[in-house]
Design an enzyme around this catalytic site. Structure first.
Site, PDB file in Angstrom:
ATOM      1  N   SER A 133      46.074  41.210  26.696  1.00  0.00           N
ATOM      2  CA  SER A 133      46.835  41.832  25.597  1.00  0.00           C
ATOM      3  C   SER A 133      45.914  42.362  24.505  1.00  0.00           C
ATOM      4  CB  SER A 133      47.765  40.811  24.956  1.00  0.00           C
ATOM      5  OG  SER A 133      48.641  40.295  25.904  1.00  0.00           O
ATOM      6  N   GLU A 134      46.449  43.340  23.795  1.00  0.00           N
ATOM      7  CA  GLU A 134      45.746  43.884  22.630  1.00  0.00           C
ATOM      8  C   GLU A 134      46.757  44.004  21.501  1.00  0.00           C
ATOM      9  OE1 GLU A 134      43.741  47.515  23.653  1.00  0.00           O
ATOM     10  OE2 GLU A 134      42.735  46.590  25.380  1.00  0.00           O
ATOM     11  N   PRO A 135      46.271  44.227  20.281  1.00  0.00           N
ATOM     12  CA  PRO A 135      47.234  44.321  19.171  1.00  0.00           C
ATOM     13  C   PRO A 135      48.340  45.344  19.440  1.00  0.00           C
ATOM     14  CG  PRO A 135      45.006  44.192  18.321  1.00  0.00           C
ATOM     15  CD  PRO A 135      44.874  44.280  19.810  1.00  0.00           C
ATOM     16  N   SER A 137      49.182  46.482  22.531  1.00  0.00           N
ATOM     17  CA  SER A 137      49.612  46.448  23.931  1.00  0.00           C
ATOM     18  C   SER A 137      50.050  45.046  24.321  1.00  0.00           C
ATOM     19  CB  SER A 137      48.469  46.896  24.845  1.00  0.00           C
ATOM     20  OG  SER A 137      48.007  48.165  24.453  1.00  0.00           O
ATOM     21  N   GLY A 138      51.336  44.794  24.202  1.00  0.00           N
ATOM     22  CA  GLY A 138      51.889  43.499  24.568  1.00  0.00           C
ATOM     23  C   GLY A 138      52.733  43.665  25.805  1.00  0.00           C
ATOM     24  N   SER A 139      54.047  43.904  25.593  1.00  0.00           N
ATOM     25  CA  SER A 139      54.936  44.151  26.735  1.00  0.00           C
ATOM     26  C   SER A 139      54.474  45.370  27.518  1.00  0.00           C
ATOM     27  CB  SER A 139      56.362  44.367  26.239  1.00  0.00           C
ATOM     28  OG  SER A 139      56.885  43.158  25.741  1.00  0.00           O
ATOM     29  N   TRP A 163      45.720  37.232  21.851  1.00  0.00           N
ATOM     30  CA  TRP A 163      46.330  36.163  22.662  1.00  0.00           C
ATOM     31  C   TRP A 163      45.374  35.636  23.725  1.00  0.00           C
ATOM     32  CZ3 TRP A 163      49.989  34.535  19.919  1.00  0.00           C
ATOM     33  CH2 TRP A 163      50.807  35.423  19.213  1.00  0.00           C
ATOM     34  N   GLU A 248      49.678  33.504  37.995  1.00  0.00           N
ATOM     35  CA  GLU A 248      50.059  32.952  36.702  1.00  0.00           C
ATOM     36  C   GLU A 248      51.380  32.201  36.818  1.00  0.00           C
ATOM     37  OE1 GLU A 248      50.510  35.706  33.429  1.00  0.00           O
ATOM     38  OE2 GLU A 248      50.302  34.060  31.986  1.00  0.00           O
ATOM     39  N   ARG A 249      52.320  32.792  37.568  1.00  0.00           N
ATOM     40  CA  ARG A 249      53.625  32.140  37.714  1.00  0.00           C
ATOM     41  C   ARG A 249      53.489  30.822  38.470  1.00  0.00           C
ATOM     42  NH1 ARG A 249      55.686  37.673  39.063  1.00  0.00           N
ATOM     43  NH2 ARG A 249      55.773  38.549  36.980  1.00  0.00           N
TER      44      ARG A 249
END
Lengths: 397, 378
Positions: A133-135, A137-139, A163, A248-249
C-alpha cells in the site's frame, strides 16, 4: 500407505517427546515467534521448540531440504499439520516470509533467489515485511506510484509505502514498485526484494487508535536495488502479488485457528453488565432485540459456510455464494463488537488497567482494532463490487 | 444435520421448479385475482400436484406417504414461492399433517394421513384471534363435558379456511386466562352446525376467513393430542408452519432478486444501464448476501424437523431471516424498478403484497426475536 502410517507414528512420537508442555497452549500474538535479527524469544521453551523444529526442517516442512525445509510430500505435510493440531503444538515460526514470500519465491523466484532467501526464512534468520500500500493506493492498489528508475544494473527507488506491518522489526522487504508509467496500470508494476538496512530507507511506526503501532510508514529516498532481486518478470509484479494474496488468506485463517477462544459468549455480556427483571428478561428492550438478531445472523452465517462446504461435496454448490463471506462475516463481526461494548456501557470505553479488567480492556481494544476487518484485505465496498460483478453479473461502473 | 439436499431431494426440487414455472407462472395467480376466484387457487393445478404425489411427500410410508420429510416439502414450497403458486399444499401439509403426525392418536392418523397423502383432504389451522400472531393467547373457549366438547368464540385470518375439509382449532379448555396450561386442540368439520364462515379479502388474493363458533358441539374423539395440554403440540405445529412458510418466502425473494437484477441489466438512463450505477450495485449485492444466509437458516430448520430436533430456536431464526430478507428484497425491487414497479402490469407488486401477508403470518420478526430471547433467558 504403510510408509505414511509409519511416518505418522514417528511424527507423533517425536512431537510428543520434543514439544515442551508450554508450547502446547494457545498463544497470544505477543508470544508469536517471528524470527529475524532483532527478535528475542518470549521464553526458553519457545527457543528450544524453535531450534528443534528448524533442525527437522519442519518450520517449512514442504520446502526442499536445500531450501531449509524437510522435503515432505503433500500427504506427509498434512499428517504433520494434523498431528500438531491434535497435540495443540504451537507453530514454531510464523510471519510474512514463511507464509507469503516463501510460496511466491517457490513459484516465481530464480534458483539463485530461492537458495539465497528460503533457507534464511525457514531458519528464522530474516524477518520479512510487505511493501504494497501507499498513501494514495489502498483499495486501488494497482495505482501505486513508488518509482523504480532503471540505472543499468540496479533500480533507484523513490516513494513511500504505508501499512508496512512490523516494518520497524523486519530485516528485508518484498515490495511493489512502478517500473513503467505508461499503458495499463497493472502492467508497469515490478516485484522487488531489498534489505531494510539499504541506505535511503526511513521507517516510522504509526500509532493506531488502539495505542499500538504494528504498522509503519516506510520512506524510500534513492534506494538502490540490484536487478537480480526482481522476482518474476519486470512489469509482471502484479501477478506475483495476486498469487501472494491467496497465501495471505491462508495465513489469516491459520492465525485465526491459533487464537484463544473467547472467555464469554456475547449473551454473557448482557447478563454481566445489564439489568434484568425477575424472569431474567433484559430491561433494555432495544439491546435485547439487537442481541437476538445478532445471534440469529451469526448462526446463519456460520451455517452458510457449512452449507457451502456440503453443497460443494454434493456437487450442488453455486460458486457465486463464495463472494459473500468476507463481506458478511466481517460486517457482522464489527456489529457484534459494537453490541458488546454497548452492553458494557462505560466499561466498554475504558483505557487504563487499574480500573478496568483485562477482559474489559480486551473488548474495548477489539472494538477498535476490528474496525480494520471491514477495511483490510479488500474493504466491504470492494467486496460489494465483487459480488455485483461476479455473482450478479452487473455491468462495469 | 445435513445442509445440502441429497440426490432425491434435488430431483424433487428440479421437478417442482420445471413443473411450476411451466404450469403456475405468476400469470396464473394474476388470473385468479382478476376472476375474483373465491378459492384463490386452481383446482387443475392442485390435481396435478396430487398426481405427482406432493401431498404425500412428508407423510410416513405406513400411511401411504412417501416418507420424504420436510426438507422435501421446503424444496417444493421454495419453488412455489418463486411463482407465487398457491394451493392447499402449505396449510394441509405444513400445518395440518404436521399436527396429526405429532399429535394424532392411532385412529386419527390411520383415518386422516392416507387421505392427506392422496389429496382427498384439505386442512387449515384456525388459531389467530387478533391482528397479531400469538401462540398462547387463546380466548376461543371450549367446555369438555363427558364425551362432548362445546365451542364458543371466534377465529380470525384462517388461511385456506374457506377451502378446508377439516379445521384444526386451538381452544382454551380451562379458564386460566393467559397461562400455558388449559389449551386443547380439536379437529372440527367446518360444516358442523353453529359455525359461520366469513370470507375476507387480503392483498395477496389468497383464501382467508374469519370463523365464528356458536355452541358448536362435537365428540371428544375429535380432540387432537391431550386435552388441556395442547400448547406444546400447537407450538410444534406452528414451528413446522413457520419453517415451511420461510421456505416459500425465500422462493419469492429469490424470484424478486432475479427479476430486479435482470431489470438493472436492461433499463437504460443517463446513457447507460442502470445496473452500472454503484448506488444500485451495492444494494443488489447486499440483497444477494442476505438471501444466501437466510437460505442456510431455513434449510437448517427444515433439516431439524426431519431429525426430530427441538424446533423453537431454529424456527424463530428461520422466520426472522426470511421476514427481513423478503421485505428488504421486495422493497428494493419496487424502488429499483422505479415508477413502473408501482404498476399492476408488473409482477413486482404481487410479491410485495404476498410478502406483507407472509411476514404477518405465523409471527413477524419482533415476535420471533422476543421468543428467541425468552428461550435464551435474556
Amino acid at each position: 500407505m504403510t510408509d505414511l502410517t509409519e511416518f505418522k507414528q514417528q511424527t507423533t512420537e517425536w512431537l510428543e517427546a520434543n514439544c515442551p508442555a508450554s508450547m502446547r497452549k494457545i498463544q497470544i500474538r505477543s508470544e508469536g515467534v517471528f524470527g529475524g535479527k532483532q527478535f528475542t524469544f518470549p521464553s526458553d521453551d519457545a527457543k528450544l521448540w524453535f531450534d528443534l523444529m528448524v533442525d527437522k526442517g519442519w518450520t517449512a516442512p514442504q520446502w526442499a531440504k536445500e531450501y531449509g525445509g524437510a522435503g515432505l510430500s503433500n500427504d506427509e505435510a498434512k499428517i504433520l499439520n494434523k498431528e500438531m493440531d491434535r497435540l495443540g503444538c504451537r507453530k514454531p515460526l510464523i510471519g510474512h516470509g514463511l507464509w507469503m514470500l516463501g510460496p511466491a519465491l517457490l513459484e516465481y523466484g530464480t534458483e539463485a533467489q530461492k537458495l539465497e532467501h528460503l533457507p534464511k526464512i525457514a531458519r528464522g534468520e530474516i524477518r520479512w515485511c510487505q511493501g504494497y500500500s501507499e498513501p494514495g493506493s489502498g483499495s486501488d492498489l494497482a495505482s501505486l506510484r513508488c518509482k523504480a528508475e532503471d540505472l543499468g544494473d540496479h533500480y533507484l527507488l523513490n516513494g513511500q509505502k504505508s501499512w508496512t506491518s512490523d516494518g520497524d522489526k523486519a530485516d528485508w522487504i518484498f515490495c511493489l514498485v512502478r517500473t513503467n508509467d505508461e499503458g495499463i496500470k497493472q502492467e508497469g508494476i515490478t516485484f522487488v526484494l531489498f534489505d531494510m538496512d539499504t541506505p535511503g530507507i526511513t521507517v516510522r511506526p504509526v500509532p493506531l487508535i488502539t495505542g499500538e503501532s504494528h504498522f509503519c510508514d516506510t520512506f524510500l529516498d534513492n534506494v538502490k536495488v540490484p536487478k537480480d532481486q526482481v522476482v518474476g518478470e519486470i512489469g509482471k509484479g502484479w501477478s506475483v502479488a495476486k498469487a501472494l494474496l491467496v497465501h495471505e488468506r491462508t495465513m489469516m485463517a491459520d492465525i485465526e485457528k491459533n487464537m484463544p477462544k473467547p472467555k464469554y459468549s456475547v449473551d454473557d455480556y448482557a447478563k454481566n453488565y445489564l439489568a434484568s427483571d425477575d424472569n431474567g428478561r433484559l430491561d433494555d428492550g432495544l439491546i435485547r432485540d439487537r442481541l437476538a438478531e445478532h445471534m440469529m445472523r451469526d448462526s446463519a452465517i456460520k451455517l452458510t459456510q457449512k452449507r457451502a462446504f456440503e453443497e460443494g461435496m454434493a456437487g450442488d454448490f453455486d460458486m457465486r455464494v463464495a463472494t459473500i463471506f468476507k463481506y458478511i462475516g466481517t460486517e457482522e463481526k464489527t456489529q457484534k463488537d459494537t453490541l458488546i461494548t454497548d452492553m458494557m456501557g462505560m466499561a466498554g470505553a475504558g483505557w487504563d488497567n487499574e480500573n478496568f479488567s483485562v477482559d474489559e480492556q480486551t473488548k474495548t481494544h477489539e472494538w477498535m482494532s476490528n474496525k480494520a476487518l471491514t477495511i483490510a484485505g479488500g474493504s466491504s465496498e470492494v467486496q460489494l463490487n465483487v459480488i455485483s460483478k461476479r455473482a450478479l453479473g452487473l455491468p462495469e461502473i | 444435520m445435513p445442509l445440502a439436499l441429497n440426490e432425491e431431494q434435488r430431483m424433487l426440487r428440479d421437478t417442482a421448479r420445471d413443473f411450476l414455472q411451466d404450469n403456475a407462472p405468476v400469470g396464473l395467480m394474476r388470473q385468479l385475482r382478476d376472476d375474483d376466484n373465491v378459492k384463490g387457487y386452481s383446482e387443475d393445478l392442485w390435481q396435478q400436484m396430487i398426481d405427482m404425489g406432493w401431498p404425500a411427500v412428508a407423510i410416513p410410508e405406513q400411511y401411504g406417504g412417501l416418507g420424504f420429510g420436510f426438507v422435501g416439502v421446503g424444496a417444493i414450497l421454495q419453488e412455489a414461492g418463486k411463482t407465487l403458486a398457491n394451493s392447499p399444499f402449505f396449510n394441509t401439509v405444513a400445518l395440518g399433517a404436521a399436527a396429526i403426525i405429532h399429535g394424532g392418536n392411532e385412529q386419527q392418523q390411520a383415518d386422516l394421513l392416507p387421505k392427506i397423502a392422496h389429496g382427498e383432504m384439505r386442512l387449515a389451522l384456525a388459531h389467530e384471534e387478533s391482528n397479531h400472531h400469538k401462540s398462547s393467547r387463546i380466548e376461543c373457549q371450549c367446555i369438555i363435558n363427558e364425551n362432548q366438547l362445546t365451542i364458543n368464540g371466534c377465529k380470525q385470518f384462517v388461511a385456506e379456511g374457506g377451502n378446508a375439509d377439516l379445521l384444526i382449532v386451538s381452544l382454551r379448555s380451562q379458564p386460566t386466562s393467559k397461562s400455558a396450561a388449559g389449551i386443547t386442540l380439536a379437529l372440527v368439520d367446518p360444516k358442523t352446525p353453529g359455525i359461520t364462515v366469513k370470507k375476507i379479502t387480503m392483498i395477496d388474493s389468497r383464501n382467508y376467513v374469519h370463523i365464528d363458533f356458536s355452541n358448536v358441539t362435537i365428540s371428544t374423539d375429535n380432540i387432537l393430542g391431550k386435552a388441556h395440554h395442547g400448547l406444546a403440540l400447537l407450538d410444534k405445529t406452528l414451528d413446522h408452519g413457520r419453517i415451511c412458510l420461510a421456505a416459500e418466502m425465500l422462493g419469492g425473494a429469490q424470484a424478486m432478486l432475479d427479476k430486479t437484477v435482470e431489470y438493472l441489466k436492461d433499463r437504460e438512463q443517463f446513457g447507460r444501464k442502470i445496473g452500472a450505477f454503484q448506488a444500485l450495485q451495492h444494494r443488489a449485492a447486499k440483497m444477494f448476501a442476505e438471501l444466501e444466509i437466510a437460505k442456510s437458516a431455513v434449510i437448517h430448520a427444515l433439516s431439524a424437523i426431519d431429525h426430530d430436533e427441538d424446533l423453537a430456536m431454529v424456527a424463530s431464526t428461520a422466520k426472522t431471516l426470511a421476514n427481513d430478507t423478503y421485505r428488504l428484497i421486495t422493497d428494493e425491487a419496487v424502488q429499483m424498478h422505479g415508477g413502473i414497479g408501482l404498476t399492476d402490469e408488473m409482477d413486482v407488486g404481487f410479491y410485495l403484497k404476498r410478502c406483507r401477508v407472509s411476514i404477518q403470518s405465523l409471527g413477524d420478526s419482533g415476535f420471533h426475536k422476543n421468543r428467541f430471547a425468552t428461550i435464551q433467558h435474556f
